[in-house]
Design an enzyme around this catalytic site. Structure first.
Site, PDB file in Angstrom:
ATOM      1  N   CYS A 117       2.065   1.949  -2.937  1.00 56.41           N
ATOM      2  CA  CYS A 117       2.633   0.748  -2.326  1.00 56.41           C
ATOM      3  C   CYS A 117       1.918  -0.533  -2.755  1.00 56.41           C
ATOM      4  O   CYS A 117       2.434  -1.633  -2.540  1.00 56.41           O
ATOM      5  CB  CYS A 117       2.602   0.870  -0.807  1.00 56.41           C
ATOM      6  N   HIS A 257       2.315  -5.831   2.943  1.00 55.42           N
ATOM      7  CA  HIS A 257       3.134  -4.642   2.691  1.00 55.42           C
ATOM      8  C   HIS A 257       3.799  -4.222   3.991  1.00 55.42           C
ATOM      9  O   HIS A 257       3.154  -4.151   5.041  1.00 55.42           O
ATOM     10  CB  HIS A 257       2.242  -3.533   2.139  1.00 55.42           C
ATOM     11  N   ASN A 287       9.645   1.142   4.992  1.00 58.72           N
ATOM     12  CA  ASN A 287       8.630   1.058   3.944  1.00 58.72           C
ATOM     13  C   ASN A 287       9.283   1.352   2.595  1.00 58.72           C
ATOM     14  O   ASN A 287       9.646   2.490   2.309  1.00 58.72           O
ATOM     15  CB  ASN A 287       7.520   2.074   4.248  1.00 58.72           C
TER      16      ASN A 287
END
Length: 338
Positions: A117, A257, A287
């Site tokens: 990520c 994030h 996500n």
């Protein structure tokens, strides 16, 4: 005579997300979970899921086309394409090479970057160095994922968390004092087992056994990843600010994030950032791994929450374990997003 260091920044951004929306209510029908449980623990209400037959390179290409249009740059002006992804179409060729062909960016070198990520910010940092070194002038950095393809849809601890999407940025020279001012990258490989895709590589090649044991799906120790993330997000942001000669008080916008609302709130608290300065869209996309930061950035620009002269902090964490942050002074003249 000392050469003046080039100022490098984002000169165009673009995103693409699938049209298909899967809500928490939809998930209630296929797995033992409920909307209240998901929202309370993650902040996620819905996510986008790619249709059958759509791959990461397809999403990446659409985002790249939008970023090029926003930058007013043609594909044949791109010198390098970096794609950050954990869900490539296949091991090889790289997603970046597939995107290069789709765009007909024949002059561009191309490679994928694996940092989970954190990948998009890793890509920004890597691309910036190529331009500052004088090797390239314009670089396309893309974060793209089809995480739905590697989820066990019977595991309520993971399938509720992730979504599909792509975000892209065109890097180039910008006016002095603008662009990327400070960065910080980090990794701790000792935490690799906390978030992984166990099979399909050279350690555990695909077999009937790995398939039956569900080793081709995301495996995550959620509690430990949460502990790591709440600690590292704030620390990484502060280190990038230190490298830029700035403090949290100088920050206008925080773009973290989008993994979990509690992790985002922890990072904001560490930086003493009020809620109206923190960009949050995890409720609508879940996500999206390497795509989450560029999607959030594009939405913030589109909503006019980011203005010329603003200091922005991008910060993320991911599998590896990895973390990455960068400080940007936004000096793009035209924030119009097509």
């Amino acid at each position: 005579m000392n050469q003046i260091e080039k100022a490098v920044g984002i000169i165009g951004i673009g995103t693409y997300v699938p049209e298909k929306i899967v809500t928490n209510k939809d998930l209630e029908k296929i797995v033992d979970t409920d909307d209240e449980w998901i929202v309370d623990r993650t902040g996620i209400k819905e996510r986008r899921i790619a249709e059958e037959g759509v791959a990461t390179s397809d999403l990446a290409t659409r985002a790249a086309q939008n970023a090029l249009a926003n930058a007013g740059v043609s594909a044949d002006e791109i010198d390098l394409i970096i794609v950050a992804t954990a869900t490539p179409d296949m091991f090889f060729p790289s997603v970046a090479c597939l995107v290069q062909d789709n765009l007909k960016a024949s002059k561009a070198a191309a490679f994928d970057l694996a940092a989970g990520c954190s990948g998009f910010v890793y890509g920004l940092v890597v691309g910036t160095q190529f331009i500052k070194a004088g090797l390239y002038k314009k670089i396309l950095v893309i974060g793209a994922e089809t995480l739905s393809r590697i989820l066990d849809w019977t595991d309520r601890n993971t399938c509720v968390l992730f979504g599909d999407g792509a975000g892209a940025a065109v890097l180039g020279e910008t006016e002095p004092g603008c662009g990327i001012l400070g960065t910080h990258l980090g990794a701790d490989g000792s935490g690799g087992d906390l978030l992984k895709l166990p099979a399909g590589g050279s350690r555990n090649p695909a077999s009937a056994e790995t398939v039956s044991n569900k080793q081709h799906f995301v495996h995550m120790n959620g509690n430990e990843v949460f502990k790591f993330a709440t600690k590292i997000m704030g620390e990484a942001a502060v280190k990038a600010l230190d490298n830029a000669g700035l403090t949290a008080a100088d920050v206008d916008i925080l773009i973290p994030h989008q993994a979990n609302i509690r992790i985002i709130q922890s990072a904001a608290k560490r930086l003493k950032m009020p809620a109206d300065k923190v960009i949050i869209n995890v409720d609508r996309y879940g996500n999206t791994s390497a795509a989450s930061i560029p999607i959030a950035l594009e939405e913030a620009v589109k909503a006019n929450k980011v203005k010329k002269g603003d200091v922005i902090v991008l910060v993320g964490f991911g599998a590896g374990l990895t973390w990455a942050s960068c400080v940007i002074k936004w000096c793009k003249e035209d924030n119009t997003i097509a």
